[in-house]
Write an enzyme that holds these catalytic residues in place. Structure first.
Site, PDB file in Angstrom:
ATOM      1  N   LYS A 163      -3.617  -2.674  13.128  1.00 50.66           N
ATOM      2  CA  LYS A 163      -4.580  -1.589  12.485  1.00 50.66           C
ATOM      3  C   LYS A 163      -4.284  -0.113  13.487  1.00 50.66           C
ATOM      4  CE  LYS A 163      -7.912  -2.267   9.845  1.00 50.66           C
ATOM      5  NZ  LYS A 163      -8.116  -2.982   8.785  1.00 50.66           N
ATOM      6  N   ASP A 199      -6.199   0.417   4.013  1.00 53.24           N
ATOM      7  CA  ASP A 199      -7.991   0.849   4.215  1.00 53.24           C
ATOM      8  C   ASP A 199      -8.660   1.048   3.565  1.00 53.24           C
ATOM      9  OD1 ASP A 199      -8.997  -2.508   5.404  1.00 53.24           O
ATOM     10  OD2 ASP A 199     -10.314  -0.087   6.664  1.00 53.24           O
ATOM     11  N   GLY A 209     -20.202  -0.529  -2.428  1.00 55.32           N
ATOM     12  CA  GLY A 209     -18.617  -0.166  -2.190  1.00 55.32           C
ATOM     13  C   GLY A 209     -18.542   0.524  -4.045  1.00 55.32           C
ATOM     14  N   PHE A 210     -17.862   1.117  -3.903  1.00 49.16           N
ATOM     15  CA  PHE A 210     -16.705   1.262  -5.348  1.00 49.16           C
ATOM     16  C   PHE A 210     -15.709   1.654  -5.201  1.00 49.16           C
ATOM     17  CE2 PHE A 210     -16.754   6.388  -4.811  1.00 49.16           C
ATOM     18  CZ  PHE A 210     -17.629   6.791  -3.784  1.00 49.16           C
ATOM     19  N   GLY A 211     -14.985   1.129  -3.627  1.00 45.77           N
ATOM     20  CA  GLY A 211     -13.524   0.859  -3.466  1.00 45.77           C
ATOM     21  C   GLY A 211     -12.978   0.293  -3.839  1.00 45.77           C
ATOM     22  N   ASN A 212     -11.522   0.013  -3.306  1.00 51.31           N
ATOM     23  CA  ASN A 212     -10.517  -0.250  -4.294  1.00 51.31           C
ATOM     24  C   ASN A 212     -10.990  -2.081  -4.019  1.00 51.31           C
ATOM     25  OD1 ASN A 212      -8.725  -2.880  -2.031  1.00 51.31           O
ATOM     26  ND2 ASN A 212      -7.749  -1.309  -4.058  1.00 51.31           N
ATOM     27  N   VAL A 213     -12.014  -3.015  -2.963  1.00 52.64           N
ATOM     28  CA  VAL A 213     -12.611  -3.690  -2.655  1.00 52.64           C
ATOM     29  C   VAL A 213     -13.867  -4.244  -4.130  1.00 52.64           C
ATOM     30  CG1 VAL A 213     -13.006  -5.537  -0.972  1.00 52.64           C
ATOM     31  CG2 VAL A 213     -11.600  -4.224  -0.742  1.00 52.64           C
ATOM     32  N   ALA A 214     -14.321  -3.202  -3.783  1.00 50.45           N
ATOM     33  CA  ALA A 214     -15.665  -3.228  -4.882  1.00 50.45           C
ATOM     34  C   ALA A 214     -15.089  -3.887  -6.515  1.00 50.45           C
ATOM     35  CB  ALA A 214     -16.616  -2.378  -4.498  1.00 50.45           C
ATOM     36  N   TRP A 215     -14.200  -2.279  -6.379  1.00 46.33           N
ATOM     37  CA  TRP A 215     -13.787  -3.008  -7.707  1.00 46.33           C
ATOM     38  C   TRP A 215     -12.989  -4.135  -8.260  1.00 46.33           C
ATOM     39  CZ3 TRP A 215      -7.681  -2.571  -8.197  1.00 46.33           C
ATOM     40  CH2 TRP A 215      -7.506  -2.888  -9.221  1.00 46.33           C
TER      41      TRP A 215
HETATM   42  P1  NDP Z   1     -11.802   2.339   0.188  1.00 41.49           P
HETATM   43  O1  NDP Z   1     -11.680   3.976   0.353  1.00 41.49           O
HETATM   44  O2  NDP Z   1     -11.176   1.864  -1.256  1.00 41.49           O
HETATM   45  O3  NDP Z   1     -13.656   2.205   0.036  1.00 41.49           O
HETATM   46  C1  NDP Z   1     -14.424   1.868   0.829  1.00 41.49           C
HETATM   47  C2  NDP Z   1     -15.916   2.607   0.235  1.00 41.49           C
HETATM   48  O4  NDP Z   1     -16.567   2.130   1.954  1.00 41.49           O
HETATM   49  C3  NDP Z   1     -16.074   2.967  -0.343  1.00 41.49           C
HETATM   50  O5  NDP Z   1     -16.900   2.918  -1.173  1.00 41.49           O
HETATM   51  C4  NDP Z   1     -16.583   4.534   0.996  1.00 41.49           C
HETATM   52  O6  NDP Z   1     -17.878   5.257   0.786  1.00 41.49           O
HETATM   53  C5  NDP Z   1     -17.235   3.029   2.158  1.00 41.49           C
HETATM   54  N1  NDP Z   1     -17.857   3.273   2.814  1.00 41.49           N
HETATM   55  C6  NDP Z   1     -16.733   3.539   3.606  1.00 41.49           C
HETATM   56  N2  NDP Z   1     -16.928   3.899   5.097  1.00 41.49           N
HETATM   57  C7  NDP Z   1     -18.427   4.440   5.131  1.00 41.49           C
HETATM   58  C8  NDP Z   1     -19.253   3.975   5.952  1.00 41.49           C
HETATM   59  N3  NDP Z   1     -19.426   4.768   7.169  1.00 41.49           N
HETATM   60  N4  NDP Z   1     -20.875   4.443   4.977  1.00 41.49           N
HETATM   61  C9  NDP Z   1     -20.968   3.799   3.969  1.00 41.49           C
HETATM   62  N5  NDP Z   1     -19.372   3.695   3.484  1.00 41.49           N
HETATM   63  C10 NDP Z   1     -18.386   4.168   3.924  1.00 41.49           C
HETATM   64  O7  NDP Z   1     -11.477   1.128   1.019  1.00 41.49           O
HETATM   65  P2  NDP Z   1     -11.603  -0.544   0.742  1.00 41.49           P
HETATM   66  O8  NDP Z   1     -12.555  -0.707  -0.492  1.00 41.49           O
HETATM   67  O9  NDP Z   1     -10.323  -0.600   0.644  1.00 41.49           O
HETATM   68  O10 NDP Z   1     -12.148  -1.499   1.917  1.00 41.49           O
HETATM   69  C11 NDP Z   1     -13.640  -1.524   1.451  1.00 41.49           C
HETATM   70  C12 NDP Z   1     -13.914  -2.648   3.181  1.00 41.49           C
HETATM   71  O11 NDP Z   1     -12.738  -3.288   2.962  1.00 41.49           O
HETATM   72  C13 NDP Z   1     -13.366  -2.001   4.344  1.00 41.49           C
HETATM   73  O12 NDP Z   1     -14.404  -2.387   4.985  1.00 41.49           O
HETATM   74  C14 NDP Z   1     -12.087  -2.934   4.468  1.00 41.49           C
HETATM   75  O13 NDP Z   1     -11.456  -2.786   5.960  1.00 41.49           O
HETATM   76  C15 NDP Z   1     -12.805  -3.769   3.914  1.00 41.49           C
HETATM   77  N6  NDP Z   1     -10.975  -4.714   3.529  1.00 41.49           N
HETATM   78  C16 NDP Z   1     -10.136  -3.989   2.892  1.00 41.49           C
HETATM   79  C17 NDP Z   1      -8.939  -4.015   2.452  1.00 41.49           C
HETATM   80  C18 NDP Z   1      -7.540  -3.997   1.297  1.00 41.49           C
HETATM   81  O14 NDP Z   1      -6.877  -4.364   1.642  1.00 41.49           O
HETATM   82  N7  NDP Z   1      -8.331  -2.215   1.231  1.00 41.49           N
HETATM   83  C19 NDP Z   1      -8.730  -5.391   2.460  1.00 41.49           C
HETATM   84  C20 NDP Z   1      -9.817  -6.471   3.460  1.00 41.49           C
HETATM   85  C21 NDP Z   1     -10.938  -5.767   3.869  1.00 41.49           C
HETATM   86  P3  NDP Z   1     -17.148   6.725   1.401  1.00 41.49           P
HETATM   87  O15 NDP Z   1     -15.696   6.780   1.582  1.00 41.49           O
HETATM   88  O16 NDP Z   1     -17.852   7.360   0.645  1.00 41.49           O
HETATM   89  O17 NDP Z   1     -17.344   6.797   3.442  1.00 41.49           O
HETATM   90  O1  2IT Z   2      -8.285  -5.492   6.155  1.00 42.20           O
HETATM   91  C1  2IT Z   2      -7.263  -6.284   5.732  1.00 42.20           C
HETATM   92  O2  2IT Z   2      -7.057  -7.360   6.125  1.00 42.20           O
HETATM   93  C2  2IT Z   2      -7.284  -5.380   5.348  1.00 42.20           C
HETATM   94  N1  2IT Z   2      -7.094  -3.938   5.241  1.00 42.20           N
HETATM   95  C3  2IT Z   2      -5.461  -5.420   4.491  1.00 42.20           C
HETATM   96  C4  2IT Z   2      -4.128  -5.581   5.873  1.00 42.20           C
HETATM   97  C5  2IT Z   2      -3.097  -5.439   5.323  1.00 42.20           C
HETATM   98  O3  2IT Z   2      -1.818  -5.964   5.744  1.00 42.20           O
HETATM   99  O4  2IT Z   2      -2.912  -5.712   3.968  1.00 42.20           O
END
Ligand code: NDP
Ligand code: 2IT
Length: 446
Positions: free
Chosen positions: A126, A166, A237-243
């Site tokens: 990581k 991430d 959340g409203f990021g990649n995973v939530a979407w």
């Molecule tokens: P994004 O950047 O797309 O979205 C992250 C979301 O979490 C946003 O809504 C963000 O809002 C919020 N967030 C982040 N940090 C905080 C905080 N300290 N307090 C409150 N809200 C927070 O990221 P992802 O959707 O990719 O990731 C979301 C989760 O999923 C993480 O835990 C990540 O480790 C996990 N994950 C991601 C994977 C991937 O492939 N992308 C794979 C497996 C797990 P803001 O930025 O405004 O704080």
């Molecule tokens: O937490 C995770 O598993 C990720 N952010 C994805 C890692 C990856 O190498 O695709």
């Protein structure tokens, strides 16, 4: 806490002072693995657990860059190369102001077991930075990514270490980093995953984590004769995973009624579907880190400063960040009759919250199993890069679905074998650990 666990944790804490999130992740894993190790003298003799909690390599570096107004800024970059027992280091990069060594070590440690569960040949790693992408211009983000890669490039490679996205790192950032890597190495390598489709990326990678979470939750629900059809779902959340998760729940006939950001949560009783799901992407890309505009746009309620766990739901999918669901939230979900909690984010539930879930009848899917779909499709992206081919959307989705079903099954079998039937936390840790520890034994003390 057992004496053995207490002794083990004392040593981990003494060696890694102040790293609260890392301690939390290690304790949760070791608690379930000690009974396994105790039954295997070979593991004990080879000090497998003691070796596993020590990263193979920790890299920290300076990331200087120039802001649009001409000011020089300095951030800190990290890459934790945790374990290469079963493949090249593999794991995401996180750009968020909350990033510390402790957070990246917890994530890298969890990644070892998660990657093993996918059955693909990937070790655990990581990285990231305390850089805050919020309100930065595209040019600033590009200069930061280039500076970050100007150091990272010497530590990574398609057979050494393959980073991905991430929090705060999506397709745009992967593109800027890939461009810089290629320029420095003069080589077009599959060195990052989450790439764009025209330059080596895989279909379904953006959706993979969210889809995988929902596939995993569907398997859990099926053990009780249930499905997503007609279920009310709370997502944070409203990021990649939530979407991705919202999209898949909708497709399977469920209704997602919440999303959240650092500003609060949105309650949309009619459900988030079609155009509204696409609007989530716009919200995230706006770089402002707020969900309130969703409520204004669709005329629904916005609850400032709160988390969505107070909403009555059948399924809860925490998809934002670590420790976003605490003991009181867990109790609330249990009291209101929630059936299933499945973790999209990494370690979103506090230790106290997780304990409540494990001791109850709720279906509780831990992150390292439930969100493994993202890294699994990253593994498939690596395979496609190696054979210089790209698979169709259907092909990748079928692989992903099969992998998530297999992970679910492996968790059930492992938990059952060690007398903890239905405990997905123990199942995931044990199933992930077995392959890594056997590889470590075979490769000697290195
Ligand atoms: P994004 O950047 O797309 O979205 C992250 C979301 O979490 C946003 O809504 C963000 O809002 C919020 N967030 C982040 N940090 C905080 C905080 N300290 N307090 C409150 N809200 C927070 O990221 P992802 O959707 O990719 O990731 C979301 C989760 O999923 C993480 O835990 C990540 O480790 C996990 N994950 C991601 C994977 C991937 O492939 N992308 C794979 C497996 C797990 P803001 O930025 O405004 O704080
Ligand atoms: O937490 C995770 O598993 C990720 N952010 C994805 C890692 C990856 O190498 O695709």
């Amino acid at each position: 806490m057992s004496t053995a666990l207490n002794d083990f944790m004392q040593e981990v804490k003494a060696k890694n002072p102040g790293e609260a999130e890392f301690h939390q992740a290690v304790e949760e894993v070791v608690e379930t693995l000690l009974p396994v190790v105790e039954k295997q003298p070979e593991y004990r003799k080879a000090r497998i657990l003691e070796r596993l909690v020590e990263p193979e390599r920790v890299i920290t570096f300076r990331v200087p860059w120039v802001a649009d107004n001409g000011e020089v800024r300095v951030n800190r970059g990290y890459r934790i190369e945790f374990s290469s027992a079963i493949g090249p280091y593999k794991g995401g990069l996180r750009f968020h102001p909350s990033v510390t060594l402790s957070i990246l070590k917890f994530l890298g440690f969890e990644q070892i077991f998660k990657n093993s569960l996918t059955t693909l040949p990937m070790g655990g790693g990581k990285g990231g930075s305390d850089f805050d992408p919020k309100f930065k211009s595209k040019n600033e983000i590009m200069r930061f990514c280039q500076s970050f890669m100007s150091e990272l490039f010497r530590h990574i490679g398609p057979n050494t270490d393959v980073p991905a996205g991430d929090i705060g790192v999506g397709g745009q950032e992967i593109g800027f980093m890939f461009g810089q890597y290629k320029k420095l190495r003069n080589s077009f390598d599959g060195v990052l995953t989450g790439k764009g489709l025209s330059w080596g990326g895989s279909l379904i990678r953006p959706e993979a984590t969210g889809y995988g979470v929902v596939y995993f939750a569907s398997e859990m629900l099926a053990t009780r004769g249930q499905s997503f059809e007609g279920k009310t779902v709370a997502i944070s959340g409203f990021g990649n995973v939530a979407w991705g998760a919202t999209q898949k729940v909708h497709e399977l006939g469920g209704k997602v009624v919440t999303i959240s950001g650092p500003d609060g949560y949105v309650y949309d009783p009619a459900g988030i579907s079609a155009e509204k799901v696409e609007y989530m992407l716009e919200l995230r890309a706006s770089n402002q880190d707020i969900v309130e505009p969703y409520a204004e746009r669709y005329g629904v309620e916005f609850i400032a400063g709160k988390r969505p766990w107070e909403v009555k739901c059948d399924v809860a999918l925490p998809c934002a960040t670590q420790n976003e669901l605490n003991e009181a939230d867990a109790r609330g979900l249990l009291d209101s009759g929630c059936l299933c909690v499945c973790e999209g984010a990494n370690m979103p539930t506090t230790s106290e919250g997780a304990k409540l879930f494990i001791d109850s009848d709720i279906l509780y899917g831990p992150a390292k199993a439930a969100n493994a779909g993202g890294v699994a499709v990253s593994g498939l992206e690596m395979s496609q890069n190696s054979i210089r081919m790209s698979w169709s959307r259907e092909e990748v989705d079928q692989h992903l679905h099969r992998i998530m079903k297999n992970i679910h099954q492996s968790c059930l079998v492992a938990a059952d074998t060690y007398g903890m039937a239905g405990n997905y936390v123990a199942g995931a840790n044990i199933a992930g650990f077995t392959k890594v520890s056997d590889a470590m034994l075979a490769q000697g003390v290195v």
